[in-house]
Structure formats: structure tokens, C-alpha cells
Design a protein around this motif. Structure first.
Motif, PDB file in Angstrom:
ATOM      1  N   LYS A  67      18.637  64.416  64.139  1.00  0.00           N
ATOM      2  CA  LYS A  67      18.486  65.803  65.064  1.00  0.00           C
ATOM      3  C   LYS A  67      18.477  65.233  66.638  1.00  0.00           C
ATOM      4  O   LYS A  67      19.411  65.629  67.578  1.00  0.00           O
ATOM      5  CB  LYS A  67      17.316  66.528  64.590  1.00  0.00           C
ATOM      6  CG  LYS A  67      16.672  65.680  65.286  1.00  0.00           C
ATOM      7  CD  LYS A  67      14.881  66.712  64.708  1.00  0.00           C
ATOM      8  CE  LYS A  67      13.694  65.931  65.402  1.00  0.00           C
ATOM      9  NZ  LYS A  67      13.684  66.157  66.728  1.00  0.00           N
ATOM     10  N   ASP A  68      18.049  63.940  66.576  1.00  0.00           N
ATOM     11  CA  ASP A  68      18.528  63.190  67.723  1.00  0.00           C
ATOM     12  C   ASP A  68      20.058  62.479  68.765  1.00  0.00           C
ATOM     13  O   ASP A  68      19.826  61.626  69.386  1.00  0.00           O
ATOM     14  CB  ASP A  68      17.811  62.393  68.477  1.00  0.00           C
ATOM     15  CG  ASP A  68      16.551  62.720  68.743  1.00  0.00           C
ATOM     16  OD1 ASP A  68      15.944  63.940  68.812  1.00  0.00           O
ATOM     17  OD2 ASP A  68      15.270  62.163  67.892  1.00  0.00           O
ATOM     18  N   GLY A  69      20.585  62.711  67.320  1.00  0.00           N
ATOM     19  CA  GLY A  69      22.385  61.744  67.526  1.00  0.00           C
ATOM     20  C   GLY A  69      22.498  60.974  66.572  1.00  0.00           C
ATOM     21  O   GLY A  69      21.515  60.617  65.380  1.00  0.00           O
ATOM     22  N   ILE A  70      23.637  60.569  67.350  1.00  0.00           N
ATOM     23  CA  ILE A  70      24.024  59.306  65.620  1.00  0.00           C
ATOM     24  C   ILE A  70      23.392  57.732  66.160  1.00  0.00           C
ATOM     25  O   ILE A  70      23.856  57.262  67.514  1.00  0.00           O
ATOM     26  CB  ILE A  70      25.581  59.689  65.789  1.00  0.00           C
ATOM     27  CG1 ILE A  70      26.780  60.164  64.878  1.00  0.00           C
ATOM     28  CG2 ILE A  70      25.757  58.121  64.530  1.00  0.00           C
ATOM     29  CD1 ILE A  70      25.500  60.236  63.265  1.00  0.00           C
ATOM     30  N   PHE A  71      23.239  56.967  65.303  1.00  0.00           N
ATOM     31  CA  PHE A  71      22.151  56.171  66.315  1.00  0.00           C
ATOM     32  C   PHE A  71      23.402  54.188  64.549  1.00  0.00           C
ATOM     33  O   PHE A  71      23.053  54.810  63.735  1.00  0.00           O
ATOM     34  CB  PHE A  71      21.458  55.107  66.060  1.00  0.00           C
ATOM     35  CG  PHE A  71      20.350  56.437  66.507  1.00  0.00           C
ATOM     36  CD1 PHE A  71      20.383  56.258  68.261  1.00  0.00           C
ATOM     37  CD2 PHE A  71      19.643  57.416  66.656  1.00  0.00           C
ATOM     38  CE1 PHE A  71      19.454  57.194  69.127  1.00  0.00           C
ATOM     39  CE2 PHE A  71      19.328  57.755  67.187  1.00  0.00           C
ATOM     40  CZ  PHE A  71      18.724  58.344  68.942  1.00  0.00           C
ATOM     41  N   VAL A  72      23.970  53.581  65.809  1.00  0.00           N
ATOM     42  CA  VAL A  72      24.844  52.330  65.372  1.00  0.00           C
ATOM     43  C   VAL A  72      23.287  51.251  65.172  1.00  0.00           C
ATOM     44  O   VAL A  72      22.527  50.820  65.287  1.00  0.00           O
ATOM     45  CB  VAL A  72      25.583  51.462  65.787  1.00  0.00           C
ATOM     46  CG1 VAL A  72      26.056  50.575  65.378  1.00  0.00           C
ATOM     47  CG2 VAL A  72      27.043  52.711  65.848  1.00  0.00           C
ATOM     48  N   ILE A  73      23.520  51.387  63.709  1.00  0.00           N
ATOM     49  CA  ILE A  73      21.987  49.855  62.622  1.00  0.00           C
ATOM     50  C   ILE A  73      22.510  48.920  62.880  1.00  0.00           C
ATOM     51  O   ILE A  73      22.105  47.931  63.441  1.00  0.00           O
ATOM     52  CB  ILE A  73      22.026  50.493  62.223  1.00  0.00           C
ATOM     53  CG1 ILE A  73      20.845  52.043  61.189  1.00  0.00           C
ATOM     54  CG2 ILE A  73      20.607  49.596  61.887  1.00  0.00           C
ATOM     55  CD1 ILE A  73      19.780  52.724  62.189  1.00  0.00           C
ATOM     56  N   GLU A  74      23.298  49.294  62.562  1.00  0.00           N
ATOM     57  CA  GLU A  74      24.412  47.579  62.369  1.00  0.00           C
ATOM     58  C   GLU A  74      25.622  47.384  62.436  1.00  0.00           C
ATOM     59  O   GLU A  74      26.453  48.089  61.928  1.00  0.00           O
ATOM     60  CB  GLU A  74      24.147  45.993  61.837  1.00  0.00           C
ATOM     61  CG  GLU A  74      24.086  46.606  60.160  1.00  0.00           C
ATOM     62  CD  GLU A  74      22.991  45.846  59.051  1.00  0.00           C
ATOM     63  OE1 GLU A  74      22.628  44.480  60.002  1.00  0.00           O
ATOM     64  OE2 GLU A  74      22.730  45.410  58.081  1.00  0.00           O
ATOM     65  N   VAL A  75      26.614  46.353  62.494  1.00  0.00           N
ATOM     66  CA  VAL A  75      27.940  46.688  61.655  1.00  0.00           C
ATOM     67  C   VAL A  75      28.317  44.844  60.859  1.00  0.00           C
ATOM     68  O   VAL A  75      28.249  43.834  61.213  1.00  0.00           O
ATOM     69  CB  VAL A  75      29.032  45.891  63.525  1.00  0.00           C
ATOM     70  CG1 VAL A  75      30.481  45.883  63.038  1.00  0.00           C
ATOM     71  CG2 VAL A  75      29.191  47.376  64.404  1.00  0.00           C
ATOM     72  N   ASN A  76      28.777  45.183  60.758  1.00  0.00           N
ATOM     73  CA  ASN A  76      28.885  44.130  59.311  1.00  0.00           C
ATOM     74  C   ASN A  76      30.583  43.512  59.208  1.00  0.00           C
ATOM     75  O   ASN A  76      31.501  43.921  58.920  1.00  0.00           O
ATOM     76  CB  ASN A  76      28.645  44.634  57.571  1.00  0.00           C
ATOM     77  CG  ASN A  76      27.022  45.658  57.501  1.00  0.00           C
ATOM     78  OD1 ASN A  76      26.391  44.901  57.595  1.00  0.00           O
ATOM     79  ND2 ASN A  76      26.602  46.643  57.802  1.00  0.00           N
ATOM     80  N   ASP A  77      30.458  42.162  59.094  1.00  0.00           N
ATOM     81  CA  ASP A  77      31.970  41.632  58.946  1.00  0.00           C
ATOM     82  C   ASP A  77      32.360  41.617  57.389  1.00  0.00           C
ATOM     83  O   ASP A  77      33.235  40.882  57.392  1.00  0.00           O
ATOM     84  CB  ASP A  77      31.411  40.094  59.848  1.00  0.00           C
ATOM     85  CG  ASP A  77      30.489  38.749  59.102  1.00  0.00           C
ATOM     86  OD1 ASP A  77      31.201  38.295  57.938  1.00  0.00           O
ATOM     87  OD2 ASP A  77      29.013  39.426  58.807  1.00  0.00           O
ATOM     88  N   ASN A  78      31.546  41.789  56.682  1.00  0.00           N
ATOM     89  CA  ASN A  78      31.337  41.062  55.365  1.00  0.00           C
ATOM     90  C   ASN A  78      31.430  42.669  54.683  1.00  0.00           C
ATOM     91  O   ASN A  78      30.605  42.425  53.517  1.00  0.00           O
ATOM     92  CB  ASN A  78      30.985  40.243  54.703  1.00  0.00           C
ATOM     93  CG  ASN A  78      31.266  39.370  53.377  1.00  0.00           C
ATOM     94  OD1 ASN A  78      30.362  38.854  53.166  1.00  0.00           O
ATOM     95  ND2 ASN A  78      32.809  39.297  53.510  1.00  0.00           N
ATOM     96  N   PRO A  79      31.506  43.557  54.421  1.00  0.00           N
ATOM     97  CA  PRO A  79      31.116  45.034  54.548  1.00  0.00           C
ATOM     98  C   PRO A  79      31.844  44.983  52.470  1.00  0.00           C
ATOM     99  O   PRO A  79      32.414  44.575  52.036  1.00  0.00           O
ATOM    100  CB  PRO A  79      31.922  46.681  54.976  1.00  0.00           C
ATOM    101  CG  PRO A  79      33.340  45.295  54.725  1.00  0.00           C
ATOM    102  CD  PRO A  79      33.116  43.733  55.501  1.00  0.00           C
ATOM    103  N   ASN A  80      30.354  45.638  51.805  1.00  0.00           N
ATOM    104  CA  ASN A  80      30.899  45.709  50.446  1.00  0.00           C
ATOM    105  C   ASN A  80      32.233  46.874  50.121  1.00  0.00           C
ATOM    106  O   ASN A  80      32.788  47.365  50.925  1.00  0.00           O
ATOM    107  CB  ASN A  80      29.581  46.604  49.427  1.00  0.00           C
ATOM    108  CG  ASN A  80      28.716  46.215  49.474  1.00  0.00           C
ATOM    109  OD1 ASN A  80      28.542  44.913  50.291  1.00  0.00           O
ATOM    110  ND2 ASN A  80      27.590  46.124  48.712  1.00  0.00           N
TER     111      ASN A  80
END
Length: 487
Positions: free
Chosen positions: A443-456
Motif C-alpha cells: 500500500k506504500d508503493g513498489i519496492f525492488v528487493i533485488e535484481v538477479n542476473d541468472n533468473p529462472n
């Protein structure tokens, strides 16, 4: 894949001895249109590789014709004089001497190594390293053994015409191994313009792509003129035979995945994941600073560099909070601390391994968004649901068997635009490759937790929303870069 074997004379290698096309270097040089429209892999078995010889020109012109060739002109020059390869000798001699015990305590005066395979299994360590340094079909190593230390007097080429019958048989067996393919489709009808290597570990517990998914990609890529072949960590020396590399093992800069990425980059090959993306994505300290500097929303964060920061983290973030080791994957090295005592105990333990830790505000959600981004554009969208009775998408149990939450798939059109836009902005901070951006929607917005270089990326999972377009675009990403290079 088309393999072409060049010989100095027609009688040096019987066509019946190999399934590959055998022609003389004279014919190869005289008929530049022989393989027009194809991209063969050329094995140059000329009698001589001396400067301006036919063997030399065969490799030189193979390069200009866009054909992959072994040995390259660079390798010919490297082995033309000892002073040009002596920088490699310390490492090679160390590997050679480690074989002494398995060889019964002594070395022969000469040893022949064919495509990185030695006279026996005892030579494996040395033979693979030699081929890694000098990619040549047949090498002869002259050895001076004092009984305590074996030194290398000379490394040179071993022409077919000088091989004994026993050596020639071993050479042909080694060539069969070198040119073997695991995903060959006997019904393939589209001639491959390119061959992509896919680095896999068949025994990995949580691979970023299942083998079945990579076979699905191979079928789609084949229709686009691309052959996809699996390789493993043992195949670094063979990497230059391919046009591009897709790494489908969990990446880390401390193991072979980074070495493969570096080697691919050095060879001028398009690669996912590239070394810089690996460096940037595998460290959460760097990611947090990069996202903050680029005004990408992230959870409130405190860097922990020592015990003095424990109280700062507690006061700033409150409890529970999430503690992370900077270099971690698949939810490993990520723990929730509910009290100051838990924080102090866990942080003190982890700081024995890492000088920096990250503490972040705990943001509970029922799912994480994962947005796939390729070449700076959204590729897929999915919800990763939390594991049963757990706050992460993967629960690593004490029994050792991980428990994963379910998924919910979306098309990109169904995905909230602000989620996609935030993910793309985050991924573009890293580079131009393939990334999986994890976000929490609150409800407070979007937060990026991490960026993965090797995504599934699995068939029937991440591709459910966009279907085969995911795999088509992945293939096209590589093709665009190869064609820009004129390869």
C-alpha cells in the motif's frame, strides 16, 4: 553443426574414418564458395602451420569467411617460438608434476595430447589445461624429468603424417569426443547458421532452467537457424567452438561460471550472463547503492560493517528485520531477525565470513513480483508465492530439501504498468542482458528487493504468460548481437 576437417594430403585421413567432411587445405583455399551460406567448424590438420604456409592461410581465411577454426593463427604464432609461450609454462609444469604419482613416478620424453585428452586418464589435469592454453587438435610435449621435477622443453604441433597407427586411432577417438553433440535432432531440417552453448550442471538442485526447458528452447531456436548444445564446466577449452553462450547454472564470481563468462567475452561472443552483470547482481551491497543512486525504490536499508551498527539497524528498521549476506541466492543467506538478540547473534556469526552485511525493513507480502527483463525490455511477469507457512519463496529446511511456493502467471498486458516500469528501470541500471527483477507491491508503493542476473526461466512457468515469444526473443537477442558483429 557442420564440421570440416582439413588435411595436408588426401591420404592423410580416410573419409571413412570420420563422419565429418574431409578435404585438403589446398581445396579449401582454392574454393571460397564451398561452404557459402553455412558456418562450419573447421579442424585444420595441415602438415605445417608455419607462417605463410597453406596451413597458416587455411586458418587465416577460415576466420575471414566467418568459420570457426582450430587452431587459430594466434595459436600458431604462440607456439612458433618458446619465448612466446614461456609465460604459460609455470602453470603447465605445476599441473604436469601433479600427475607424477598417477603415472607411476616418471614421465616419458614425449607425450601427445589430442583435443585436451592425454595418453591416459592420469594425464587429464595437465591435458585439459594445455588445451585451455593452446587450442590445437594435436600437440606434442617434450619433457625433461629429473626424477623430482619434470620441466617442459618444448610444446609443438603433432601432424597426422607423423602419428603412429596407435596414436592416430587415439586421435580419431578424441576427435569424436570433441565433436560429439548431446541434443542432436536426427530430424533437423533447417541448416544451423549458429551454434549456441548452454552451460548446465545436470546435478544442480535448483537450476535456473530445467534440461527439459532448454530442450524446448532448442526446438524453437532450430527454426531460427540456431543449434543449441549443452556444455558443462569441463568444456571451457571447447567454448571457442561456439558462437554464443547462455549460462544456466547458478552464477557466482568465485566459481567456473564467471570464468566461462569472461572467456566468452574475450572470444567476442554474446553471453548471458556477462561478467559485469554477474559482478553487479551477486552483491546486494552494490545493488542497494546502485538502486538508491538511480532513484529506484528499495526497502529502508542499513549497512552493517561492525557491532556498532547493530543498534543503528534496530532503531532505524525496527523488528522484525531481514538480514542478508551480500552474496547469496535462492533465499540462502537471508534470515529474519525478530529480536535484538537474534540480530546480534546472527550478524556476529555471518561477519566472520563477510565484512559487510545488509539489514532491511521486513515487508511481509503473500508474493513477490518477478519481472523478466531482456535487452532493456520486459520479457515476462509472474508471482512467486511464499513457501507454505514461511515468509520466503524458498524455504531451506533443516532436512536439506527446499520447499518452494507456487506461482501465478500473468501476461505483460495484465501486469500493472508501474510494476513493469520500475522493474525495467532497475534492470537498465545493471546492463543489457537478461535479468529477473524481484519487487514487493504494498500500500506504500513498489519496492525492488533485488535484481538477479541468472533468473529462472522454465517452460510452463515463466513463459506461461507470453508463451514461446519468450524463447524467440531470447534467441533473437543473441542473433542481433552476432549480426551486428558481422559474424
Amino acid at each position: 553443426m557442420t564440421w570440416v576437417v582439413l588435411t595436408g594430403r588426401q591420404n592423410h585421413l580416410d573419409q571413412a574414418a570420420t563422419p565429418h567432411k574431409v578435404i585438403t587445405n589446398r581445396d579449401y583455399l582454392a574454393h571460397p564458395a564451398l561452404f557459402r551460406g553455412q558456418r562450419p567448424k573447421v579442424i585444420n590438420l595441415s602438415n605445417s602451420y608455419a607462417y605463410q604456409s597453406r596451413g597458416y592461410y587455411a586458418s587465416l581465411l577460415a576466420s575471414s569467411r566467418g568459420h570457426r577454426v582450430i587452431p587459430t593463427v594466434e595459436t600458431m604464432i604462440d607456439l612458433s617460438e618458446r619465448k612466446l609461450y614461456e609465460h604459460a609454462l609455470p602453470e603447465l609444469e605445476l599441473a604436469l608434476n601433479k600427475c607424477r604419482k598417477d603415472l607411476g613416478g616418471s614421465f616419458p620424453a614425449k607425450a601427445h595430447v589430442f583435443f585436451g585428452i592425454g595418453p591416459s586418464k592420469a594425464w587429464d589435469r595437465f591435458a585439459k589445461l594445455l588445451f585451455d592454453w593452446f587450442r590445437a587438435p594435436a600437440l606434442e610435449v617434450s619433457i625433461l624429468d629429473s626424477g623430482e621435477w619434470a620441466s617442459i622443453r618444448k610444446i609443438g604441433f603433432c601432424p597426422l603424417g607423423r602419428m603412429s597407427e596407435e596414436d592416430k586411432k587415439r586421435f580419431l577417438d578424441a576427435m569424436d569426443v570433441y565433436t560429439a553433440r548431446e541434443w542432436r535432432d536426427s530430424k533437423a531440417r533447417t541448416p544451423a547458421r549458429y551454434t549456441f552453448a548452454t552451460l548446465v550442471d545436470p546435478h544442480e538442485e535448483l537450476p535456473p532452467s530445467e534440461i527439459a526447458s532448454l530442450r524446448h528452447w532448442a526446438r524453437i531456436a532450430e527454426k531460427m537457424g540456431v543449434e543449441v548444445e549443452p556444455i558443462t564446466k569441463k568444456d571451457l577449452a571447447r567454448l571457442a567452438n561456439y558462437d554464443a553462450l547462455f549460462i544456466r547454472e547458478t552464477t557466482t564470481i568465485s566459481n567456473h561460471t564467471y570464468r566461462f563468462a569472461r572467456r566468452a567475452q574475450q572470444e567476442g561472443m554474446p553471453v548471458i550472463d556477462d561478467p559485469l552483470s554477474m559482478i553487479r547482481c551477486t552483491n546486494k551491497v552494490y545493488l542497494n547503492e546502485l538502486m538508491t543512486a538511480n532513484k529506484v525504490p528499495v526497502p529502508p536499508t542499513v549497512m552493517i560493517a561492525g557491532p556498532a551498527d547493530f543498534e543503528l539497524a534496530a532503531e532505524t528498521l525496527g523488528f522484525p528485520l531481514v538480514l542478508k549476506i551480500p552474496d547469496s541466492s535462492f533465499s540462502r543467506g537471508v534470515k529474519k531477525c525478530s529480536t535484538f538478540a537474534e540480530l546480534k547473534t546472527l550478524a556476529s556469526e555471518w561477519m566472520e565470513e563477510s565484512d559487510l552485511l545488509i539489514a532491511q525493513k521486513f515487508i511481509p507480502t503473500d508474493y513477490d513480483w518477478r519481472i523478466g527483463v531482456l535487452g532493456g525490455q520486459p520479457l515476462f511477469a509472474i508471482h512467486y508465492l511464499m513457501a507454505k507457512k514461511h515468509w520466503q519463496i524458498v524455504h531451506h529446511k533443516a532436512s536439506g530439501k527446499p520447499d518452494q511456493g507456487g506461482i501465478k502467471t500473468f501476461t505483460l498486458k495484465e501486469t500493472p504498468p508501474h510494476v513493469v516500469e520500475t522493474a525495467v528501470k532497475a534492470a537498465r541500471c545493471i546492463g543489457d542482458g537478461l535479468y529477473g527483477v524481484d519487487l514487493k507491491e504494498t500500500k506504500d508503493g513498489i519496492f525492488v528487493i533485488e535484481v538477479n542476473d541468472n533468473p529462472n526461466l522454465d517452460h510452463g512457468c515463466e513463459d506461461t504468460g507470453e508463451k514461446d515469444e519468450v524463447w524467440v526473443r531470447l534467441t533473437q537477442w543473441f542473433l542481433d548481437r552476432l549480426e551486428r558483429q558481422g559474424r
